[in-house]
Design a protein around this motif. Structure first.
Motif, mmCIF file in Angstrom:
data_model
loop_
_atom_site.group_PDB
_atom_site.id
_atom_site.type_symbol
_atom_site.label_atom_id
_atom_site.label_comp_id
_atom_site.label_asym_id
_atom_site.label_seq_id
_atom_site.Cartn_x
_atom_site.Cartn_y
_atom_site.Cartn_z
ATOM 1 N N UNK A 246 20.344 19.418 -19.403
ATOM 2 C CA UNK A 246 20.082 20.376 -18.340
ATOM 3 C C UNK A 246 20.506 21.784 -18.748
ATOM 4 N N UNK A 247 20.007 22.770 -18.013
ATOM 5 C CA UNK A 247 20.405 24.166 -18.136
ATOM 6 C C UNK A 247 20.807 24.685 -16.768
ATOM 7 N N UNK A 248 21.913 25.432 -16.713
ATOM 8 C CA UNK A 248 22.296 26.141 -15.497
ATOM 9 C C UNK A 248 21.966 27.611 -15.684
ATOM 10 N N UNK A 315 28.529 22.496 -12.467
ATOM 11 C CA UNK A 315 28.109 23.892 -12.332
ATOM 12 C C UNK A 315 29.174 24.658 -11.555
ATOM 13 N N UNK A 316 29.173 25.999 -11.674
ATOM 14 C CA UNK A 316 30.243 26.793 -11.068
ATOM 15 C C UNK A 316 29.983 27.234 -9.637
ATOM 16 N N UNK A 317 29.004 26.644 -8.953
ATOM 17 C CA UNK A 317 28.719 27.064 -7.578
ATOM 18 C C UNK A 317 28.775 25.850 -6.649
ATOM 19 N N UNK A 320 25.067 23.551 -4.345
ATOM 20 C CA UNK A 320 24.487 22.268 -4.728
ATOM 21 C C UNK A 320 25.377 21.564 -5.741
ATOM 22 N N UNK A 321 25.214 20.270 -5.770
ATOM 23 C CA UNK A 321 25.871 19.397 -6.762
ATOM 24 C C UNK A 321 24.852 18.343 -7.135
ATOM 25 N N UNK A 322 24.477 18.282 -8.417
ATOM 26 C CA UNK A 322 23.480 17.319 -8.870
ATOM 27 C C UNK A 322 24.138 16.284 -9.764
ATOM 28 N N UNK A 323 23.822 15.027 -9.500
ATOM 29 C CA UNK A 323 24.322 13.931 -10.337
ATOM 30 C C UNK A 323 23.238 12.881 -10.475
ATOM 31 N N UNK A 324 23.529 11.880 -11.302
ATOM 32 C CA UNK A 324 22.519 10.863 -11.634
ATOM 33 C C UNK A 324 23.192 9.509 -11.752
ATOM 34 N N UNK A 325 22.508 8.488 -11.294
ATOM 35 C CA UNK A 325 22.917 7.105 -11.533
ATOM 36 C C UNK A 325 21.810 6.411 -12.318
ATOM 37 N N UNK A 326 22.176 5.822 -13.437
ATOM 38 C CA UNK A 326 21.253 4.989 -14.204
ATOM 39 C C UNK A 326 21.713 3.556 -13.985
ATOM 40 N N UNK A 327 20.970 2.819 -13.159
ATOM 41 C CA UNK A 327 21.410 1.514 -12.680
ATOM 42 C C UNK A 327 20.872 0.398 -13.571
ATOM 43 N N UNK A 386 21.066 12.387 -7.315
ATOM 44 C CA UNK A 386 21.750 12.624 -6.040
ATOM 45 C C UNK A 386 22.028 14.113 -5.901
ATOM 46 N N UNK A 387 21.480 14.726 -4.858
ATOM 47 C CA UNK A 387 21.711 16.136 -4.585
ATOM 48 C C UNK A 387 22.540 16.273 -3.324
ATOM 49 N N UNK A 388 23.635 17.022 -3.408
ATOM 50 C CA UNK A 388 24.472 17.272 -2.242
ATOM 51 C C UNK A 388 25.142 18.629 -2.420
ATOM 52 N N UNK A 389 26.226 18.884 -1.682
ATOM 53 C CA UNK A 389 26.922 20.159 -1.754
ATOM 54 C C UNK A 389 28.397 19.916 -2.003
ATOM 55 N N UNK A 390 29.111 20.985 -2.344
ATOM 56 C CA UNK A 390 30.565 20.931 -2.467
ATOM 57 C C UNK A 390 31.141 21.657 -1.263
#
Length: 391
Positions: A246-248, A315-317, A320-327, A386-390
């Motif tokens: 990824x790129x921020x 990321x420094x903001x 948003x917070x993006x993460x991934x699950x590979x099940x 998974x997209x959420x916030x901090x």
């Protein structure tokens, strides 16, 4: 939780095949550039709740604290602070930057005061928010991100052996970093259009002949012949992401996506300053005011694993917070219950989210506090973002 129905935006640079292939549907022959997931007023998702579809933005507006959670409302206000997308670039996007929060507020207020209609093609600031963003590759993904060092840019331009580029090479050698990058980008973007078109044509022919490191710029010139953005692009770092990387992109960082399929997340804003590679409005003076003239490493991000197997893109903001699950097929269900709103997006295989089954390209909105577990569908493997916030 609510299954989402999402709008696909048919921008001209979009791939005709990438999103249909992800969704497992037949292509229409038209470009399909972005699928939006969220509550942005430009194309809010529709959520299926109690057997009826409703606009996600209207659901949130009716009960912000219930949908977003009290902490998110207190920190970001009564709105979903992020927008999630699937982005499919079949051609280069515009060369662009985004303002910081103070610049966005100032620019928005100025255009409001001047009476510029919000939907005017020449309007720069559609809202008063900043637009940091993250792109995560689902396929090999090419882009431009941040300035090269002046010496690296000088070497690349000099290698084309085009006479009209030599003054830029000299400037890049002669000045400190910030002054060199500022002077050359300004000169490229404000040059006589006919003279610059001739320079771009010569540079494109040389890039085509030389190949190798010049191949991306020959491709850009093919899509945008004569555009000064072709030369401006050579001042930037060329980046190739592999799937999962990824790129921020923070405020003031010049960038452009060139080709590939990815998951993109950003603060809920539509503020873009463009300087080339686009038929849309270009405001060179305002862009030059916003750009950060400093060389930088593009900083390719790889996800950081946690004990719960959640892979987080740091990321420094906070919007948003993006993460991934590979099940894995035999993996235990994962508890994703959180006090913040979530959008879950399946990108491979199949996943079960509560009582919903998601296949590639399908997504769900999870209100704050809702009990949520995910697992592979029927014991099979699956990948979910998974997209959420901090908050």
């Amino acid at each position: 939780m609510d299954r989402l129905s999402n709008t696909v935006r048919p921008y001209a640079w979009g791939s005709t095949t990438a999103i249909p292939e992800l969704l497992g549907i037949a292509p229409t022959g038209e470009p399909q550039a972005e699928m939006w997931m969220g509550a942005h007023p430009g194309a809010p998702s529709r959520a299926t709740r109690e057997a009826a579809e409703q606009s996600l933005s209207e659901l949130i507006a009716a009960d912000p604290a219930g949908e977003l959670g009290p902490a998110a409302v207190e920190k970001f206000g009564p709105r979903l602070p992020f927008l999630l997308k699937i982005l499919a670039a079949g051609a280069p996007l515009s060369l662009q930057v985004h303002p910081n929060l103070a610049q966005a507020k100032e620019g928005y207020a100025a255009e409001e005061s001047a009476g510029v209609p919000i939907d005017a093609p020449h309007r720069n600031y559609k809202d008063a928010n900043h637009k940091p963003e993250l792109i995560c590759a689902l396929t090999p993904f090419d882009g431009l991100c941040g300035f090269r060092t002046p010496l690296e840019a000088a070497d690349l331009l000099a290698g084309l052996d085009v006479d009209s580029l030599k003054p830029y090479v000299d400037l890049l050698h002669a000045h400190p970093e910030e002054a060199a990058l500022r002077e050359v980008l300004t000169a490229v973007l404000t040059a006589d259009p006919d003279e610059m078109a001739a320079t771009v044509a010569e540079a494109a022919a040389a890039a085509e002949r030389l190949g190798g490191a010049y191949t991306p710029y020959a491709s850009i010139a093919h899509h945008y012949p004569g555009d000064p953005g072709v030369i401006a692009a050579m001042l930037l770092n060329y980046v190739q992401l592999q799937p999962g990387e990824a790129l921020f992109l923070g405020a003031g960082v010049p960038h452009a996506y060139l080709n590939g399929l990815g998951v993109e997340i950003m603060a809920n804003s539509d503020n873009v300053l463009r300087c080339g590679l686009t038929p849309k409005h270009v405001d060179v003076p305002e862009l030059l005011r916003i750009v950060r003239f400093e060389a930088s490493d593009p900083g390719v991000l790889r996800p950081e694993s946690s004990p719960s197997d959640e892979e987080v893109y740091d990321t420094p903001i906070d919007e948003f917070r993006l993460s991934r699950y590979v099940l894995a097929p035999d993996a235990e269900p994962r508890d994703l219950t959180a006090p913040t709103p979530q959008i879950l997006l399946c990108t491979a295989g199949g996943v079960t989210v509560g009582d919903l089954t998601l296949t590639p390209g399908e997504s769900a909105f999870v209100p704050a506090g809702d009990k949520t577990e995910i697992s592979g569908t029927g014991g099979g493997a699956g990948t979910v973002f998974r997209a959420t916030v901090v908050a």
